[in-house]
Design a protein around this motif. Structure first.
Motif, PDB file in Angstrom:
ATOM      1  N   ALA A  84     -35.875   7.511  19.205  1.00 31.16           N
ATOM      2  CA  ALA A  84     -36.213   7.794  17.543  1.00 31.16           C
ATOM      3  C   ALA A  84     -37.719   7.255  17.407  1.00 31.16           C
ATOM      4  O   ALA A  84     -38.315   8.000  16.644  1.00 31.16           O
ATOM      5  N   CYS A  85     -37.654   6.039  17.739  1.00 36.30           N
ATOM      6  CA  CYS A  85     -39.203   5.619  17.150  1.00 36.30           C
ATOM      7  C   CYS A  85     -40.282   6.069  17.859  1.00 36.30           C
ATOM      8  O   CYS A  85     -41.431   6.864  17.135  1.00 36.30           O
ATOM      9  N   THR A  86     -40.361   6.722  19.018  1.00 32.62           N
ATOM     10  CA  THR A  86     -41.310   7.377  20.012  1.00 32.62           C
ATOM     11  C   THR A  86     -41.449   8.565  19.252  1.00 32.62           C
ATOM     12  O   THR A  86     -42.603   9.190  19.222  1.00 32.62           O
ATOM     13  N   ARG A  87     -40.490   9.577  19.024  1.00 34.94           N
ATOM     14  CA  ARG A  87     -40.519  10.771  18.480  1.00 34.94           C
ATOM     15  C   ARG A  87     -41.340  10.702  17.325  1.00 34.94           C
ATOM     16  O   ARG A  87     -42.304  11.550  16.748  1.00 34.94           O
ATOM     17  N   ALA A  88     -41.053   9.717  16.093  1.00 31.31           N
ATOM     18  CA  ALA A  88     -41.659   9.552  15.138  1.00 31.31           C
ATOM     19  C   ALA A  88     -42.968   9.314  14.867  1.00 31.31           C
ATOM     20  O   ALA A  88     -44.074   9.752  14.397  1.00 31.31           O
ATOM     21  N   LEU A  89     -43.505   8.436  16.111  1.00 34.41           N
ATOM     22  CA  LEU A  89     -44.866   8.209  16.290  1.00 34.41           C
ATOM     23  C   LEU A  89     -45.822   9.163  16.815  1.00 34.41           C
ATOM     24  O   LEU A  89     -46.741   9.439  16.580  1.00 34.41           O
ATOM     25  N   ALA A  90     -44.871   9.923  17.646  1.00 34.23           N
ATOM     26  CA  ALA A  90     -45.541  11.113  18.349  1.00 34.23           C
ATOM     27  C   ALA A  90     -46.020  12.229  17.362  1.00 34.23           C
ATOM     28  O   ALA A  90     -46.923  12.808  17.214  1.00 34.23           O
ATOM     29  N   ALA A  91     -45.207  12.439  16.542  1.00 35.08           N
ATOM     30  CA  ALA A  91     -45.116  13.432  15.656  1.00 35.08           C
ATOM     31  C   ALA A  91     -46.334  13.006  14.467  1.00 35.08           C
ATOM     32  O   ALA A  91     -47.304  13.614  14.191  1.00 35.08           O
TER      33      ALA A  91
END
Length: 398
Positions: free
Chosen positions: A271-278
């Motif tokens: 979840a954290c990775t997707r938010a930062l990637a976006a």
């Protein structure tokens, strides 16, 4: 009066034995080189080389057999061999299954040490290789030949995170009776089940670097090789014994301790990775973000169809062409919460810049002289985002 034993003898042959009935949450840690037999008849009794019979500590103790059984269940397999590292698991598969005159196929985004093994080590045994584009199924099928004995798969690909059409690639191998082995470190047994990609269709071998998610502490090196086929497992186990792979049982204990929280950590880091990637994808300094869950990332549709929504803690960034290698390195050096180091899935976030021109045979459709791979740990998303923002501020066009 009986003769008094020497201290060393007394300590080795002490009469005390722990009472039966002990039960606790953690698995007991059994360390051994020598395994004792009840008597000579027990010593001489044939024992199957199944990876589960106690003969010598090198082959396993109740502690390591427990971990092997749990990893097999995690992957959806029935047999598991443990190795001292992820690379040793890769080496085990190739050395067990390939012979002089055989050919192995590897994707162009294969794990770097697997590439080195394939290109620089296997040729001295008369084993050839070919490299395929993981997103080109037709091209992959055209490379399969009568000499092909093993195909390596990566999902998602190392560093650039392309997600291949696993169903089509595995089906092509099945049609030719070619063994396919998946490096499932990224999926970790959570994102998808490698032996159940579709009804009646799955990989033959799934290996992991247990160093990553199963451990979770950035403090253990270990690997696993899982199968469902008993005959294939026997071939792997035969090589496993002759290669002399052994494990420290305290390391096994640490991986066992990490397994109960594996899915929680996987989901939280995802979840954290997707938010930062976006967020990074919206930055003007960034040309492209590579993450299977992003719609414009290569192979997104294949990931979406297969993974049931799971994705690991990695994303990679391609910066705008006005930023050269020196500027990108300066950005990485400016990060305060991201360590600079290899591996991933531990508690600390990491960032590593790569020059992909040195590790791809087929090239990439975007500038590859500096790609930064981020591994997101367990820090708060807001703190990591703030750190990325302040590091981006140091970027200056070359």
């Amino acid at each position: 009066m009986s003769r008094q034993r020497a201290i060393a003898t007394e300590q080795i042959h002490h009469a005390y034995r722990a009472p039966e009935g002990w039960e606790a949450v953690p698995v007991g840690v059994y360390k051994a080189s020598t395994v004792l037999f009840k008597n000579t008849a027990d010593l001489h009794k044939p024992r199957p080389r199944d990876g589960l019979s106690y003969r010598y500590g090198l082959h396993g103790t109740p502690t390591s057999y427990t971990l092997a059984a749990r990893i097999a269940s995690l992957e959806g397999g029935t047999h598991c061999l443990l190795t001292p590292s992820g690379l040793s698991a890769v080496t085990l598969v190739s050395m067990a299954l390939l012979r002089p005159g055989d050919e192995v196929l590897v994707p162009d985004n294969v794990y770097g040490q697997n590439r080195y093994l394939t290109e620089s080590w296997l040729p001295q045994f008369g084993i050839t290789h070919r490299v395929y584009d993981p997103l080109d199924v037709a091209g992959f099928k055209a490379l399969l030949s009568e000499k092909t004995r093993l195909v390596w798969l990566e999902a998602a690909g190392s560093i650039t995170l392309e997600f291949p059409d696993l169903l089509a690639l595995v089906a092509a191998c099945r049609e030719r009776s070619i063994v396919c082995a998946l490096d499932n470190t990224w999926g970790a047994g959570v994102a998808f089940k490698p032996f159940e990609l579709a009804p009646g269709l799955g990989v033959d071998i799934s290996m992991q670097a247990l160093t990553k998610y199963p451990s979770g502490g950035a403090d253990v090196l270990m690997g696993s090789v899982v199968t469902r086929d008993a005959a294939l497992h026997e071939r792997l186990n035969h090589a496993h014994e002759h290669l002399g792979y052994g494990l420290g049982q305290n390391d096994v204990e640490l991986v066992l301790r990490g397994l109960p929280s594996l899915e929680l950590r996987y989901r939280a880091q995802d979840a954290c990775t997707r938010a930062l990637a976006a967020w990074m994808a919206q930055r003007p300094e960034v040309a492209r973000v590579l993450h299977p869950a992003l719609p414009d990332s290569p192979g997104h549709a294949h990931w979406q169809a297969l993974s049931a929504g799971g994705a690991a803690c990695l994303f990679s960034v391609v910066f705008q062409p006005e930023y050269g290698p020196a500027e990108v390195d300066a950005f990485v050096d400016a990060l305060q919460l991201f360590g600079i180091g290899y591996s991933w899935a531990g508690p600390m976030s990491l960032a590593v810049p790569y020059d992909m021109r040195r590790s791809r045979n087929l090239g990439l459709p975007y500038p590859a002289e500096r790609i930064v791979r981020f591994a997101i740990g367990l820090e708060a998303e807001a703190d990591l985002r703030a750190d990325l923002a302040q590091a981006l501020s140091v970027l200056r066009p070359r």
